[in-house]
Write a protein that holds these residues in place. Structure first.
Motif, short mmCIF file in Angstrom:
data_model
loop_
_atom_site.label_atom_id
_atom_site.label_comp_id
_atom_site.label_asym_id
_atom_site.label_seq_id
_atom_site.Cartn_x
_atom_site.Cartn_y
_atom_site.Cartn_z
N TYR A 10 0.85 -1.19 0.00
CA TYR A 10 0.00 0.00 0.00
C TYR A 10 0.88 1.24 0.00
O TYR A 10 2.02 1.22 0.46
CB TYR A 10 -0.96 0.00 1.19
CG TYR A 10 -0.30 -0.06 2.55
CD1 TYR A 10 -0.04 1.10 3.27
CD2 TYR A 10 0.09 -1.28 3.10
CE1 TYR A 10 0.58 1.04 4.52
CE2 TYR A 10 0.72 -1.34 4.34
CZ TYR A 10 0.95 -0.18 5.04
OH TYR A 10 1.57 -0.23 6.27
N THR B 54 1.00 5.61 -1.91
CA THR B 54 0.39 6.54 -2.87
C THR B 54 0.33 5.96 -4.27
O THR B 54 -0.58 6.26 -5.03
CB THR B 54 1.15 7.89 -2.89
OG1 THR B 54 2.52 7.65 -3.16
CG2 THR B 54 0.99 8.62 -1.56
N SER C 184 -4.10 1.61 -2.92
CA SER C 184 -3.78 3.02 -3.04
C SER C 184 -4.28 3.80 -1.83
O SER C 184 -5.42 3.60 -1.38
CB SER C 184 -4.43 3.60 -4.31
OG SER C 184 -4.35 5.01 -4.30
N PHE D 73 -5.14 6.71 -1.98
CA PHE D 73 -6.18 7.61 -2.49
C PHE D 73 -7.54 6.94 -2.62
O PHE D 73 -8.56 7.57 -2.40
CB PHE D 73 -5.77 8.17 -3.87
CG PHE D 73 -4.54 9.02 -3.82
CD1 PHE D 73 -4.57 10.30 -3.27
CD2 PHE D 73 -3.34 8.55 -4.33
CE1 PHE D 73 -3.43 11.08 -3.23
CE2 PHE D 73 -2.19 9.32 -4.29
CZ PHE D 73 -2.24 10.60 -3.75
N THR D 74 -7.55 5.64 -2.98
CA THR D 74 -8.83 4.99 -3.27
C THR D 74 -9.20 3.86 -2.32
O THR D 74 -10.36 3.48 -2.26
CB THR D 74 -8.83 4.42 -4.71
OG1 THR D 74 -7.75 3.49 -4.83
CG2 THR D 74 -8.67 5.53 -5.74
N ASP D 75 -8.23 3.33 -1.58
CA ASP D 75 -8.50 2.19 -0.70
C ASP D 75 -8.44 2.55 0.78
O ASP D 75 -8.60 1.68 1.64
CB ASP D 75 -7.53 1.04 -1.00
CG ASP D 75 -7.73 0.48 -2.40
OD1 ASP D 75 -8.86 0.08 -2.71
OD2 ASP D 75 -6.76 0.45 -3.17
N GLU E 42 -9.84 5.63 3.51
CA GLU E 42 -10.63 6.84 3.73
C GLU E 42 -9.83 7.76 4.65
O GLU E 42 -9.37 7.32 5.71
CB GLU E 42 -11.96 6.45 4.39
CG GLU E 42 -12.95 7.57 4.49
CD GLU E 42 -14.28 7.06 5.02
OE1 GLU E 42 -14.61 7.38 6.18
OE2 GLU E 42 -14.96 6.32 4.28
N TRP F 146 -6.91 8.67 4.35
CA TRP F 146 -5.54 8.14 4.43
C TRP F 146 -5.30 7.26 5.65
O TRP F 146 -4.17 6.96 5.99
CB TRP F 146 -4.51 9.26 4.39
CG TRP F 146 -4.38 9.88 3.04
CD1 TRP F 146 -5.36 10.49 2.32
CD2 TRP F 146 -3.22 9.91 2.23
NE1 TRP F 146 -4.88 10.90 1.12
CE2 TRP F 146 -3.56 10.57 1.04
CE3 TRP F 146 -1.93 9.47 2.41
CZ2 TRP F 146 -2.65 10.79 0.02
CZ3 TRP F 146 -1.02 9.69 1.39
CH2 TRP F 146 -1.37 10.34 0.21
N LYS G 244 -10.36 0.66 3.47
CA LYS G 244 -11.59 0.22 2.82
C LYS G 244 -11.24 -0.19 1.40
O LYS G 244 -11.38 0.59 0.46
CB LYS G 244 -12.63 1.35 2.80
CG LYS G 244 -13.18 1.70 4.15
CD LYS G 244 -14.30 2.70 4.02
CE LYS G 244 -14.98 2.92 5.35
NZ LYS G 244 -16.14 3.81 5.21
N GLY H 35 -11.20 -1.38 -2.31
CA GLY H 35 -12.20 -1.32 -3.37
C GLY H 35 -12.53 -2.68 -3.94
O GLY H 35 -11.74 -3.63 -3.85
N GLN I 165 -12.50 -3.62 -6.86
CA GLN I 165 -11.64 -4.01 -7.97
C GLN I 165 -10.60 -5.05 -7.56
O GLN I 165 -10.02 -5.73 -8.39
CB GLN I 165 -10.95 -2.79 -8.60
CG GLN I 165 -9.90 -2.13 -7.77
CD GLN I 165 -10.41 -1.06 -6.81
OE1 GLN I 165 -11.60 -1.02 -6.48
NE2 GLN I 165 -9.52 -0.19 -6.36
N HIS I 166 -10.38 -5.20 -6.26
CA HIS I 166 -9.39 -6.18 -5.77
C HIS I 166 -9.98 -7.58 -5.57
O HIS I 166 -9.22 -8.54 -5.42
CB HIS I 166 -8.80 -5.70 -4.44
CG HIS I 166 -8.15 -4.36 -4.52
ND1 HIS I 166 -6.98 -4.14 -5.20
CD2 HIS I 166 -8.53 -3.16 -4.03
CE1 HIS I 166 -6.65 -2.87 -5.11
NE2 HIS I 166 -7.58 -2.25 -4.40
#
Length: 189
Positions: free
Chosen positions: A118, A120, A149, A151-153, A155, A157, A161, A163, A165-166
């Protein structure tokens, strides 16, 4: 119970680290697996000073002088494979994780490895370094990795959470790791 044992190694020891949530999530995913027994190894529970063995691990061949080295070697030797959970620090792996890996040599040989990262950029550069390290230590690393990420996985930072897509990648990583760990177990025997 399977006779295959895989360690999930939490590679960050920093206070307030995000890695604990990621490693716990990996362990939750592993809970549904029946082909192997999974155990969390938190490097924070294994404080190792920076390389204080007088003989390099490759030459020591498992004969360590310090009690902390012997305990760490015994812990790692008990497993058939590893999932390294790592953040990316300064384009690489955390110093504590690199130190823990470098403490040993033969204990890693002919074992399987997978990577969960994990950062950036999803921790991709840390995994690239781990792949090179694993190769040098004669670990077979699987292709499928999980990269989260900030940014996306996460909340704000901090709250993990992952996504959706994994979802498809998770069983593939476990399948590949268990398959290689099983095959390499025969090589070691």
């Amino acid at each position: 119970m399977s006779d295959l044992k895989i360690a999930v190694i939490l590679g960050s020891t920093r206070p307030g680290r995000n890695g604990k949530a990621v490693a716990d999530w990996v362990m939750d995913q592993a809970g549904a697996r029946t082909a192997a027994e999974y155990e969390l190894i938190d490097l924070a529970d294994h404080p190792l000073p920076f390389l204080d063995e007088p003989v390099p691990p490759a030459r020591a061949r498992g004969q360590y002088q310090n009690d902390h080295s012997k305990a760490w070697a015994e812990t790692i030797a008990a497993f058939d494979g590893y999932i390294f959970v790592t953040p990316e620090y300064n384009h690489s792996v955390p110093a504590g994780l690199k130190n823990a890996i470098d403490y040993l040599c033969v204990e890693w040989h002919n074992k399987a490895a997978a990577f969960v990262s994990y950062g950036t950029l999803g921790g991709a550069r840390a995994v690239e370094h781990l792949r090179a390290i694993a190769s040098e230590l004669q670990m077979a690393h699987v292709r499928q990795q999980l990269s989260f990420s900030m940014f996306t996985d996460f909340e704000h930072w901090s709250l993990f959470k992952p996504g959706e897509q994994h979802d498809e990648s998770v069983p593939v990583m476990f399948d590949q790791l268990e398959s290689w760990a099983r095959a390499l177990k025969t090589v070691r025997s």
